[in-house]
Design an enzyme around this catalytic site. Sequence first.
Site, PDB file in Angstrom:
ATOM      1  N   HIS A 229       0.591  -1.261   0.024  1.00 61.45           N
ATOM      2  CA  HIS A 229       0.120   0.315   0.135  1.00 61.45           C
ATOM      3  C   HIS A 229       1.014   1.519   0.048  1.00 61.45           C
ATOM      4  O   HIS A 229       1.975   0.707   0.419  1.00 61.45           O
ATOM      5  CB  HIS A 229      -0.886  -0.392   1.131  1.00 61.45           C
ATOM      6  CG  HIS A 229      -1.994  -0.673   1.072  1.00 61.45           C
ATOM      7  ND1 HIS A 229      -2.123  -2.393   1.529  1.00 61.45           N
ATOM      8  CD2 HIS A 229      -3.584  -0.928   0.596  1.00 61.45           C
ATOM      9  CE1 HIS A 229      -3.458  -2.941   1.097  1.00 61.45           C
ATOM     10  NE2 HIS A 229      -4.353  -1.595   1.106  1.00 61.45           N
TER      11      HIS A 229
ATOM     12  N   LYS B   7      -0.542   4.921   4.403  1.00 62.88           N
ATOM     13  CA  LYS B   7      -1.302   3.585   5.498  1.00 62.88           C
ATOM     14  C   LYS B   7      -1.166   3.944   6.890  1.00 62.88           C
ATOM     15  O   LYS B   7       0.059   3.964   6.920  1.00 62.88           O
ATOM     16  CB  LYS B   7      -1.501   2.547   4.916  1.00 62.88           C
ATOM     17  CG  LYS B   7      -2.569   1.619   5.379  1.00 62.88           C
ATOM     18  CD  LYS B   7      -2.698   0.106   4.005  1.00 62.88           C
ATOM     19  CE  LYS B   7      -3.821  -0.463   5.056  1.00 62.88           C
ATOM     20  NZ  LYS B   7      -5.043   0.148   5.086  1.00 62.88           N
TER      21      LYS B   7
HETATM   22  N1  NAI Z   1     -12.721  -0.781   2.847  1.00 63.39           N
HETATM   23  C1  NAI Z   1     -12.072  -0.308   1.579  1.00 63.39           C
HETATM   24  O1  NAI Z   1     -12.392  -1.101   0.694  1.00 63.39           O
HETATM   25  C2  NAI Z   1     -10.795   0.314   1.641  1.00 63.39           C
HETATM   26  C3  NAI Z   1     -10.849   0.861   3.456  1.00 63.39           C
HETATM   27  N2  NAI Z   1      -9.557   2.119   3.239  1.00 63.39           N
HETATM   28  C4  NAI Z   1      -9.505   2.722   4.397  1.00 63.39           C
HETATM   29  O2  NAI Z   1     -10.008   3.702   4.722  1.00 63.39           O
HETATM   30  C5  NAI Z   1      -9.617   4.475   5.633  1.00 63.39           C
HETATM   31  C6  NAI Z   1      -9.757   6.253   5.154  1.00 63.39           C
HETATM   32  O3  NAI Z   1      -8.367   5.811   3.787  1.00 63.39           O
HETATM   33  P1  NAI Z   1      -8.229   7.146   3.271  1.00 63.39           P
HETATM   34  O4  NAI Z   1      -8.993   7.937   2.593  1.00 63.39           O
HETATM   35  O5  NAI Z   1      -7.028   6.105   2.284  1.00 63.39           O
HETATM   36  O6  NAI Z   1      -7.464   7.745   4.828  1.00 63.39           O
HETATM   37  P2  NAI Z   1      -6.685   9.670   4.243  1.00 63.39           P
HETATM   38  O7  NAI Z   1      -6.572   9.619   5.120  1.00 63.39           O
HETATM   39  O8  NAI Z   1      -6.639  10.492   3.366  1.00 63.39           O
HETATM   40  O9  NAI Z   1      -8.483  10.351   4.816  1.00 63.39           O
HETATM   41  C7  NAI Z   1      -8.954   9.991   6.498  1.00 63.39           C
HETATM   42  C8  NAI Z   1     -10.022  11.408   6.433  1.00 63.39           C
HETATM   43  O10 NAI Z   1      -9.928  10.705   7.657  1.00 63.39           O
HETATM   44  C9  NAI Z   1     -10.043  12.300   8.635  1.00 63.39           C
HETATM   45  N3  NAI Z   1     -10.716  11.954  10.110  1.00 63.39           N
HETATM   46  C10 NAI Z   1     -10.060  11.632  11.422  1.00 63.39           C
HETATM   47  N4  NAI Z   1     -10.592  11.833  12.239  1.00 63.39           N
HETATM   48  C11 NAI Z   1     -11.671  11.833  11.752  1.00 63.39           C
HETATM   49  C12 NAI Z   1     -13.471  11.792  12.482  1.00 63.39           C
HETATM   50  N5  NAI Z   1     -12.877  11.248  13.801  1.00 63.39           N
HETATM   51  N6  NAI Z   1     -14.051  11.691  11.556  1.00 63.39           N
HETATM   52  C13 NAI Z   1     -14.696  11.702  10.472  1.00 63.39           C
HETATM   53  N7  NAI Z   1     -12.952  11.985  10.470  1.00 63.39           N
HETATM   54  C14 NAI Z   1     -12.019  12.212  10.575  1.00 63.39           C
HETATM   55  C15 NAI Z   1      -8.691  13.138   8.709  1.00 63.39           C
HETATM   56  O11 NAI Z   1      -9.140  14.477   8.331  1.00 63.39           O
HETATM   57  C16 NAI Z   1      -8.650  12.489   6.607  1.00 63.39           C
HETATM   58  O12 NAI Z   1      -9.233  13.000   6.309  1.00 63.39           O
HETATM   59  C17 NAI Z   1      -8.146   3.985   6.468  1.00 63.39           C
HETATM   60  O13 NAI Z   1      -8.575   3.058   7.356  1.00 63.39           O
HETATM   61  C18 NAI Z   1      -8.250   2.789   5.233  1.00 63.39           C
HETATM   62  O14 NAI Z   1      -7.773   1.159   5.318  1.00 63.39           O
HETATM   63  C19 NAI Z   1      -8.868   2.661   2.225  1.00 63.39           C
HETATM   64  C20 NAI Z   1     -10.092   1.578   0.960  1.00 63.39           C
HETATM   65  C21 NAI Z   1     -10.165   0.732   0.806  1.00 63.39           C
HETATM   66  O1  LIG Z   2      -5.429   2.123   3.300  1.00 63.11           O
HETATM   67  C1  LIG Z   2      -5.344   1.915   2.235  1.00 63.11           C
HETATM   68  O2  LIG Z   2      -5.035   2.517   0.910  1.00 63.11           O
HETATM   69  C2  LIG Z   2      -7.033   0.507   2.251  1.00 63.11           C
HETATM   70  N1  LIG Z   2      -7.047  -0.119   2.748  1.00 63.11           N
HETATM   71  C3  LIG Z   2      -7.657  -0.877   2.797  1.00 63.11           C
HETATM   72  C4  LIG Z   2      -7.265  -2.028   3.431  1.00 63.11           C
HETATM   73  O3  LIG Z   2      -6.879  -2.310   4.918  1.00 63.11           O
HETATM   74  O4  LIG Z   2      -7.413  -2.971   2.834  1.00 63.11           O
HETATM   75  C5  LIG Z   2      -7.882  -1.514   1.483  1.00 63.11           C
HETATM   76  C6  LIG Z   2      -7.300  -1.632  -0.010  1.00 63.11           C
HETATM   77  O5  LIG Z   2      -6.533  -2.341   0.680  1.00 63.11           O
HETATM   78  C7  LIG Z   2      -6.796   0.276   0.332  1.00 63.11           C
END
Ligand code: NAI
Ligand SMILES: O=C(O)C1=N[C@H](C(=O)O)C[C@H](O)C1
Length: 233
Positions: A131, A135
């Site tokens: 990743h 992350k």
């Molecule tokens: N399940 C899935 O398909 C996927 C899961 N993810 C997960 O999603 C999460 C976010 O990923 P990204 O957008 O890449 O991270 P990012 O760091 O770009 O965005 C996270 C956002 O959350 C905000 N944040 C912090 N505290 C908060 C609160 N109390 N309430 C609301 N927002 C708050 C931050 O200001 C930031 O803008 C991670 O845990 C990642 O692992 C990411 C991609 C796919």
């Molecule tokens: O943090 C990410 O970007 C992603 N997080 C998810 C994970 O922890 O598996 C899903 C995806 O791989 C991207």
Amino acid sequence: MKIALLGYGKMGKVIEKIALERGHEIVLRKSAEDTFEGLEQADVAIDFSIPDAAVSNISTCLDNNIPIISGTTGWLDSYDKMVALCQEKNGAFIYGSNFSLGVNIFFQLNDYLAKMMSNIREYKVSMEEIHHTQKLDAPSGTAITLAKGIIENSDYSSWALENAKEDEILIDAKRIENVPGTHSVFYNSAVDTIEIKHIAHSREGFALGAVVAAEWILGKKGVYTMKDVLNLT
Ligand SMILES: NC(=O)C1=CN([C@@H]2O[C@H](COP(=O)(O)OP(=O)(O)OC[C@H]3O[C@@H](n4cnc5c(N)ncnc54)[C@H](O)[C@@H]3O)[C@@H](O)[C@H]2O)C=CC1
Ligand SMILES: O=C(O)C1=N[C@H](C(=O)O)C[C@H](O)C1
């Protein structure tokens, strides 16, 4: 459908784009310092925030009778507590470590392969996830789901990021600039390797899956997974 975005970072912004394309409206874009003002107007909330914020975001939605889709990873120690809260409040909740259609098919393939390999002693399993460098959690939530799938279908008992014992699955978590998410499962023997691999080319697949899950959960009560949403058997 009126959507509250809890987390407006990399994923929140792609989800917004896809939700608008599908005719939905965004009533709240919550970042770290923002309040929940606007949540009361939402038909559904989508949480892609940070590990430390997920439990508070999910609980607030369940307390306010708003269906909640969470893709945030790295908070799973509290998953059972959120399931219990959802049942207590008669709410609706989906957590998915990965919302993309491709990875959910990959999960099924992984389970099937693990079952097939469980009695073949020549092979040792290991995994790799790659990743982007921002992350916060390791291993990825997707890697943990893959490891659980192997554990449920074999004699492996847990996973480890290093120094894996005989009954542990080694997960090599790599961080490389701009990689959206790549997961591989290897079965290594002395003479060959079987590998299954999923490569995300962008965040669009994750975001589309989250919006589809939000559309699907409207009018439902209970705790579901992407397997239910996608009707995968
Ligand atoms: N399940 C899935 O398909 C996927 C899961 N993810 C997960 O999603 C999460 C976010 O990923 P990204 O957008 O890449 O991270 P990012 O760091 O770009 O965005 C996270 C956002 O959350 C905000 N944040 C912090 N505290 C908060 C609160 N109390 N309430 C609301 N927002 C708050 C931050 O200001 C930031 O803008 C991670 O845990 C990642 O692992 C990411 C991609 C796919
Ligand atoms: O943090 C990410 O970007 C992603 N997080 C998810 C994970 O922890 O598996 C899903 C995806 O791989 C991207």
